[in-house]
Scaffold this motif. Sequence first.
Motif, PDB file in Angstrom:
ATOM      1  N   TRP A   1     -30.140  -2.599   3.637  1.00 25.06           N
ATOM      2  CA  TRP A   1     -30.717  -3.935   3.504  1.00 25.06           C
ATOM      3  C   TRP A   1     -31.520  -4.259   4.761  1.00 25.06           C
ATOM      4  CZ3 TRP A   1     -30.523  -5.561  -1.217  1.00 25.06           C
ATOM      5  CH2 TRP A   1     -29.416  -5.302  -2.026  1.00 25.06           C
ATOM      6  N   GLU A   2     -30.966  -3.911   5.906  1.00 25.12           N
ATOM      7  CA  GLU A   2     -31.648  -4.158   7.171  1.00 25.12           C
ATOM      8  C   GLU A   2     -32.978  -3.402   7.217  1.00 25.12           C
ATOM      9  OE1 GLU A   2     -31.234  -6.245  10.953  1.00 25.12           O
ATOM     10  OE2 GLU A   2     -30.333  -6.392   8.978  1.00 25.12           O
ATOM     11  N   CYS A   3     -32.989  -2.206   6.664  1.00 28.17           N
ATOM     12  CA  CYS A   3     -34.196  -1.389   6.612  1.00 28.17           C
ATOM     13  C   CYS A   3     -35.272  -2.071   5.764  1.00 28.17           C
ATOM     14  CB  CYS A   3     -33.864  -0.008   6.053  1.00 28.17           C
ATOM     15  SG  CYS A   3     -35.263   1.119   5.971  1.00 28.17           S
ATOM     16  N   ALA A   4     -34.916  -2.456   4.544  1.00 31.46           N
ATOM     17  CA  ALA A   4     -35.885  -3.081   3.642  1.00 31.46           C
ATOM     18  C   ALA A   4     -36.393  -4.409   4.202  1.00 31.46           C
ATOM     19  CB  ALA A   4     -35.252  -3.293   2.270  1.00 31.46           C
ATOM     20  N   LEU A   5     -35.509  -5.183   4.815  1.00 36.40           N
ATOM     21  CA  LEU A   5     -35.919  -6.470   5.384  1.00 36.40           C
ATOM     22  C   LEU A   5     -36.766  -6.283   6.637  1.00 36.40           C
ATOM     23  CD1 LEU A   5     -32.610  -8.438   4.812  1.00 36.40           C
ATOM     24  CD2 LEU A   5     -34.821  -8.927   3.742  1.00 36.40           C
TER      25      LEU A   5
ATOM     26  N   PRO B   1     -25.571 -10.175   5.077  1.00 31.87           N
ATOM     27  CA  PRO B   1     -25.984 -10.472   6.453  1.00 31.87           C
ATOM     28  C   PRO B   1     -27.160  -9.607   6.886  1.00 31.87           C
ATOM     29  CG  PRO B   1     -24.006  -9.112   6.447  1.00 31.87           C
ATOM     30  CD  PRO B   1     -24.287  -9.454   5.020  1.00 31.87           C
ATOM     31  N   GLN B   2     -28.056 -10.203   7.663  1.00 33.58           N
ATOM     32  CA  GLN B   2     -29.178  -9.450   8.213  1.00 33.58           C
ATOM     33  C   GLN B   2     -29.482  -9.944   9.623  1.00 33.58           C
ATOM     34  OE1 GLN B   2     -32.178 -11.087   8.882  1.00 33.58           O
ATOM     35  NE2 GLN B   2     -31.894 -12.995   7.755  1.00 33.58           N
ATOM     36  N   PHE B   3     -29.923  -9.034  10.456  1.00 31.46           N
ATOM     37  CA  PHE B   3     -30.228  -9.317  11.848  1.00 31.46           C
ATOM     38  C   PHE B   3     -31.737  -9.379  12.084  1.00 31.46           C
ATOM     39  CE2 PHE B   3     -30.313  -7.415  16.368  1.00 31.46           C
ATOM     40  CZ  PHE B   3     -30.232  -8.654  16.951  1.00 31.46           C
TER      41      PHE B   3
ATOM     42  N   PRO C   1     -34.693 -16.141  12.343  1.00 34.86           N
ATOM     43  CA  PRO C   1     -33.638 -17.056  11.904  1.00 34.86           C
ATOM     44  C   PRO C   1     -33.714 -17.411  10.416  1.00 34.86           C
ATOM     45  CG  PRO C   1     -35.425 -18.331  12.792  1.00 34.86           C
ATOM     46  CD  PRO C   1     -35.858 -16.882  12.881  1.00 34.86           C
ATOM     47  N   TRP C   2     -34.487 -16.669   9.624  1.00 25.09           N
ATOM     48  CA  TRP C   2     -34.729 -17.039   8.238  1.00 25.09           C
ATOM     49  C   TRP C   2     -33.632 -16.540   7.305  1.00 25.09           C
ATOM     50  CZ3 TRP C   2     -38.488 -20.410   7.038  1.00 25.09           C
ATOM     51  CH2 TRP C   2     -39.514 -20.596   7.957  1.00 25.09           C
ATOM     52  N   THR C   3     -33.378 -17.357   6.273  1.00 26.27           N
ATOM     53  CA  THR C   3     -32.567 -16.940   5.135  1.00 26.27           C
ATOM     54  C   THR C   3     -33.517 -16.687   3.970  1.00 26.27           C
ATOM     55  OG1 THR C   3     -30.589 -18.187   5.778  1.00 26.27           O
ATOM     56  CG2 THR C   3     -30.821 -17.638   3.447  1.00 26.27           C
TER      57      THR C   3
ATOM     58  N   PRO D   1     -29.097 -14.885   8.078  1.00 29.01           N
ATOM     59  CA  PRO D   1     -29.097 -14.382   9.459  1.00 29.01           C
ATOM     60  C   PRO D   1     -27.689 -14.333  10.046  1.00 29.01           C
ATOM     61  CG  PRO D   1     -29.848 -16.657   9.402  1.00 29.01           C
ATOM     62  CD  PRO D   1     -29.696 -16.230   7.968  1.00 29.01           C
ATOM     63  N   VAL D   2     -27.354 -13.222  10.665  1.00 29.97           N
ATOM     64  CA  VAL D   2     -26.031 -13.104  11.282  1.00 29.97           C
ATOM     65  C   VAL D   2     -25.869 -14.168  12.369  1.00 29.97           C
ATOM     66  CG1 VAL D   2     -25.842 -10.631  10.817  1.00 29.97           C
ATOM     67  CG2 VAL D   2     -26.852 -11.399  12.969  1.00 29.97           C
ATOM     68  N   ALA D   3     -24.634 -14.575  12.580  1.00 30.64           N
ATOM     69  CA  ALA D   3     -24.337 -15.602  13.568  1.00 30.64           C
ATOM     70  C   ALA D   3     -24.424 -15.047  14.986  1.00 30.64           C
ATOM     71  CB  ALA D   3     -22.939 -16.172  13.312  1.00 30.64           C
ATOM     72  N   ASN D   4     -24.607 -15.940  15.945  1.00 28.56           N
ATOM     73  CA  ASN D   4     -24.720 -15.525  17.351  1.00 28.56           C
ATOM     74  C   ASN D   4     -23.529 -14.700  17.808  1.00 28.56           C
ATOM     75  OD1 ASN D   4     -27.100 -16.887  17.536  1.00 28.56           O
ATOM     76  ND2 ASN D   4     -26.354 -18.548  18.839  1.00 28.56           N
TER      77      ASN D   4
END
Length: 347
Positions: free
Chosen positions: A24-28, A227-229, A233-235, A249-252
């Motif tokens: 998911w992180e890759c595609a995003l 979750p995505q990093f 800050p977008w959802t 977006p993952v939390a701080n």
Amino acid sequence: MDVFTMTGRKRETYDVQMVYSSLWECALGIAAVTNSRLIDTLEKPYSYWKEVKESLSEELVNQLEYVETNNTWKALLQLLHYTKNENIEAFTTHVQSLDNVRLKFLCLPFVGDRFQDVREKAAYGDERAITALKEITKENPFFPQYIEFISKSEPTELKTHLIKVMTGWYRSVVAPELEATEQILRTDYESKKEMKAKVSAEELVQWATGGIQYLPEPSVHRVLLIPQFVYRPWTIEADIEGTKVFYYPVANESIAPHDNYMPSQSLVLKHKALGDEVRLRMVKLLSECERSLQELTDQLDLGKSTIHHHLKLLRAAKIVETNQGKYSLNRNGLELLSAELEQYVNR
């Protein structure tokens, strides 16, 4: 109008499920680097994206340009929902195994159960179905053009492109930081999983997404939190069959998992917003009924600019919301505060 209800049923809600994967992180990441209109608003600075692009092979840069022209990042996200998110090899194998119509059907956006036959016919290349699907999605800024492209693309070329851009970005950008990225995603996943046992489904979605109040709607039985990093800050919101998807977006605190004293940004904003006498008075006033800016000004005997400043802080903390010029208390956001504080203290 007064309503007398004789139903004994509680309002139905949805089930929340969570999943995380470096895919998911890759595609995003591909979606982020090819979104020229949004890239300056991302948490990672433009210099980061510029440096990444300069490090890529010419072939991968060409594939990314193809993504930007045709919005094929959407196809990658769509396909991942039907792939076992084990590794990049599994994704490649799955895409290669799809027949032509199934490939296009999965890449086309889901727009509701009653339009599934239109979606399928568009996947076959039916011109009337393609036109209908474009009309259904005309309010979306890129769907009509994307639908035209997917429906009429050459399947083998489409497969080759999707595999090349996904594997290229994964190996060049994701793989070198894989361990750190997976730790961040896993930490956030575990945090949301823990909170799920303490709050309602709607409160969990609101907390995870930073304030989105998603109410149950017909035919949507599940909410999927991913979750995505990379897109902070977008959802990003999407739909698949029976499911509302939030790539949030993952939390701080998930970024610094070894720092047990790192509070979430949501928790900090809420406590800062409530740490003022005027703002607490405003919360009390809005708990009674919604009020306009002028009404709050009259009640508190303060200038409009001062009241507006306090309201801005309360809105940023998701404690106050506005609708048609009226301000009201976001009770869900306020009620979440105790659960957020408890989770932070006991972490």
